[in-house]
Enzyme design. Structure first.
Site, PDB file in Angstrom:
ATOM      1  N   ASP A   2      52.023  10.201  -8.220  1.00 29.61           N
ATOM      2  CA  ASP A   2      51.046  10.869  -7.362  1.00 29.61           C
ATOM      3  C   ASP A   2      50.613   9.944  -6.207  1.00 29.61           C
ATOM      4  O   ASP A   2      50.374   8.749  -6.421  1.00 29.61           O
ATOM      5  CB  ASP A   2      49.829  11.235  -8.225  1.00 29.61           C
ATOM      6  CG  ASP A   2      48.853  12.154  -7.530  1.00 29.61           C
ATOM      7  OD1 ASP A   2      49.246  13.275  -7.177  1.00 29.61           O
ATOM      8  OD2 ASP A   2      47.683  11.750  -7.334  1.00 29.61           O
ATOM      9  N   GLU A  45      55.602  11.006  -4.654  1.00 28.61           N
ATOM     10  CA  GLU A  45      54.938  11.965  -3.775  1.00 28.61           C
ATOM     11  C   GLU A  45      54.375  11.159  -2.610  1.00 28.61           C
ATOM     12  O   GLU A  45      53.400  10.425  -2.758  1.00 28.61           O
ATOM     13  CB  GLU A  45      53.781  12.679  -4.502  1.00 28.61           C
ATOM     14  CG  GLU A  45      53.196  13.795  -3.643  1.00 28.61           C
ATOM     15  CD  GLU A  45      51.683  13.961  -3.722  1.00 28.61           C
ATOM     16  OE1 GLU A  45      51.192  15.019  -3.320  1.00 28.61           O
ATOM     17  OE2 GLU A  45      50.984  13.025  -4.154  1.00 28.61           O
TER      18      GLU A  45
HETATM   19  C1  NOJ Z   1      48.417  15.038  -5.096  1.00 23.09           C
HETATM   20  C2  NOJ Z   1      48.360  16.119  -6.115  1.00 23.09           C
HETATM   21  O1  NOJ Z   1      49.543  16.867  -6.053  1.00 23.09           O
HETATM   22  C3  NOJ Z   1      47.126  16.921  -5.819  1.00 23.09           C
HETATM   23  O2  NOJ Z   1      47.077  18.087  -6.593  1.00 23.09           O
HETATM   24  C4  NOJ Z   1      45.923  16.056  -6.034  1.00 23.09           C
HETATM   25  O3  NOJ Z   1      44.762  16.738  -5.613  1.00 23.09           O
HETATM   26  C5  NOJ Z   1      46.014  14.740  -5.260  1.00 23.09           C
HETATM   27  N1  NOJ Z   1      47.320  14.160  -5.289  1.00 23.09           N
HETATM   28  C6  NOJ Z   1      45.036  13.716  -5.796  1.00 23.09           C
HETATM   29  O4  NOJ Z   1      45.470  13.213  -7.028  1.00 23.09           O
END
Ligand code: NOJ
Ligand code: CA
Length: 590
Positions: free
Chosen positions: A207, A271
């Site tokens: 993440d 990500e």
């Molecule tokens: C990316 C995640 O996909 C999202 O859902 C989240 O709100 C943020 N990161 C914070 O962790």
């Protein structure tokens, strides 16, 4: 068909299915999807023809941000099950030839995490506070935040605690950022990677991978003098103090050592919402190994934008020196693609702005042309799934689900609509997180509070009754009555459904495309400005070429003469030509 899964590098050409566990399948009737629900649906996932599942966070959490506020990284939220359920789920997945990827959230913890509780208790200057980012405030009495940085969810990125210090949170205040200069943090996450690897997990989705390193000695945003809002996550010139900083890569080099302790090495995907020519840095074999290419998720249904998404995705894999491209149309943060493609495609706007505005007005500001959206979603799947690399599918995408734009405000769970900056100017991400419809016969009755939604039953998301015989709770987010037409059991018996289209597509892909090729084994074909076309070697005994042609233009396109059709997203015209917003897969003799 899971041809790849016997290889160590299975992830290079994998079809990964994203599960948002709370909305996938509820086994015990509390209205919340659970780990046992995933096990129960393993046959469904197998027949869809995927290679791996990625589970969004299922850890103990107060759900300040849909589970991305983790209280305990090495456990299962009791509402979703137990570690025993998790082990059973992994066993069932592996038996079915399906790999398991879990979501790791290393940028921040929940404010209820034991580290943060310790930090609050231990006070200023303590070792416990150094695991996070605590600073004194500005102003006469420290009453102003330490700097002017803003949270991505709106408002200052600093929160004051009882003794007067402030802590930093780039997301919600319940998600304090950890300090990656602190060795305890490194140890904690290495422990977490080993824990899940020892429980049979095959890989990790990381993440906010572009956010872990921050330069707190940097100037204020005002002094930096440019558009340094947190919303702009692009590090244009290396000066952005929050995003995509070079130091972040040292962290991933260290993690790679841990991933490589395992045989096969554990997989990771970043990500990272960075500029396309920085993506490859995260995907290096010395670091995470793969990165999401979000260009398709961002693109309008527009030939130029889509063509750029393809070329940038291929280029990024090439530069990574060993990774493969990734193709993503939707996930739990983005309005559903079938709706996006059916809304107006305005060049000057991003599609998300159009969709966000449409959701804010409960789906009334623009007309959602569902027929067109579905037609384009089918063509887009053919365009993307034929490309070399990995495909990420978000749960419900295979059913052709649309966004639910009109969830009543008082039923929303996503925190973003209620944060200072957004302040009811956006409804957030719940419209793509509504629990899945499994059975059309188990139809809820219209809810008294809103005739568009149902209550009582849940299209088979929950059982009719719990183990003690009492009625199941309503699904945690309300399901619209039109979900009936998209129930998995109904689609399974309809040869023209999105579900059957997706499984056919994935089976063809597994047979013909995944044994061959990386970013180099593709030739882009020139069939005019309005057409995206490419060919690749097909892994069939006759040495055919695989050809994909997608027509964005109004003029019908003639197909090559030396080719037979494998699949088409829509009927051809009477002359056998490919119509607008349609795509074909062909096998051609060389
Ligand atoms: C990316 C995640 O996909 C999202 O859902 C989240 O709100 C943020 N990161 C914070 O962790
Ligand atoms: Ca449940």
């Amino acid at each position: 068909m899971t041809l790849n899964n016997t290889r160590d590098d299975w992830w290079k050409q994998a079809v990964v299915y994203q599960i948002y566990p709370r909305s996938f399948k509820d086994v015990n009737g509390d209205g919340i999807g659970d780990i046992a629900g995933i096990t129960e649906k393993m046959d469904y996932l197998t027949s869809l023809g995927i290679d791996a599942i990625w589970l969004s966070p299922f850890y103990p959490s107060e759900l300040a941000d849909g589970g991305y506020d983790v209280i305990d990284y090495r456990n299962v939220d009791p509402r979703l099950g137990t570690m025993d359920d998790f082990d059973k789920m992994v066993e069932a997945a592996h038996k079915a030839g399906i790999k398991v990827i879990v979501d790791i959230v290393p940028n921040h913890t929940s404010d209820k995490h034991r580290f943060f509780k310790e930090a609050l208790k231990a006070g200023r200057g303590s070792a416990a506070r150094d695991r996070y980012v605590f600073r004194e405030g500005r102003g006469k009495n420290g009453e102003l935040p330490p700097n002017d940085w803003q949270s991505l969810f709106g408002g200052p990125a600093w929160e004051r605690v009882n003794d007067g210090q402030w802590y930093f949170h780039i997301f919600a205040k319940e998600q304090p950022d950890v300090n990656w200069k602190n060795p305890d943090i490194h140890e904690e996450f290495k422990k977490t990677f080993r824990f899940w690897s020892d429980h049979g997990t095959d890989g990790f989705r990381i993440d906010v991978a572009h956010g872990l390193a921050k330069d707190f000695d940097s100037k204020s945003l005002e002094e930096l003098g440019r558009e340094y809002t947190v919303q702009d996550q692009t590090n244009h010139d290396g000066l952005n103090p929050m995003w995509d900083r070079p130091e972040v890569h040292d962290i991933y080099k260290e993690w790679r050592q841990v991933f490589n302790e395992y045989n096969p090495p554990r997989f990771a995907v970043a990500e990272a919402w960075v500029r396309p020519d920085h993506q490859h840095l995260y995907a290096s074999p010395d670091e995470l190994g793969q990165v999401f290419n979000f260009e398709f998720a961002k693109a309008n249904w527009d030939v130029d934008e889509m063509r750029t998404a393809v070329t940038e995705g291929l280029q990024s894999a090439k530069e990574s020196g060993g990774s493969t491209s990734t193709w993503v149309m939707s996930n739990h943060d983005i309005p559903r693609n079938a709706s996006r493609y059916g809304l107006p495609q305005v060049k000057a706007h991003t599609q998300h702005q159009i969709a966000t505005d449409w959701i804010l007005r409960n789906g009334t500001t623009y007309i959602e042309n569902r027929e067109l959206g579905t037609r384009r979603a089918r063509a887009a799947a053919m365009l993307e799934f034929g490309l070399p690399g990995s495909v990420y599918i978000y749960q419900g995408e295979e059913l052709g689900l649309f966004e639910v734009p009109n969830i009543p405000w008082d039923r929303l769970e996503d925190p973003t609509p209620f944060r200072t900056l957004r302040n009811f100017t956006e409804k957030g991400r719940d419209g793509c997180r509504v629990p899945l419809p499994w059975t059309a016969s188990d139809e809820p009755r219209p809810a008294s509070w809103d005739k568009d939604f149902g209550e009582g039953a849940s299209f088979g998301f929950s059982p009719a009754t719990r183990q003690d015989g009492s009625a199941s709770a309503d699904p945690h987010l309300p399901q619209p009555l039109w979900f009936k037409d998209f129930a998995a059991d109904k689609e399974a018996t309809d040869p023209d459904s999105m579900l059957n289209f997706y499984s056919k597509l994935l089976k063809n892909r597994a047979q013909l495309l995944t044994a061959t090729g990386d970013h180099d084994s593709i030739d882009m074909l020139d069939m005019g400005h309005d057409v995206i076309a490419y060919s690749r070697p097909a892994a069939d005994a006759d040495g055919h070429s695989f050809v994909n042609i997608t027509n964005f233009g109004a003029a019908p396109v003639a197909l090559p003469a030396n080719a037979t059709q494998l699949m088409a997203s829509a009927d051809l015209d009477a002359d056998g030509k490919l119509l607008q917003d349609a795509s074909v897969w062909l096998l051609a003799t060389k």
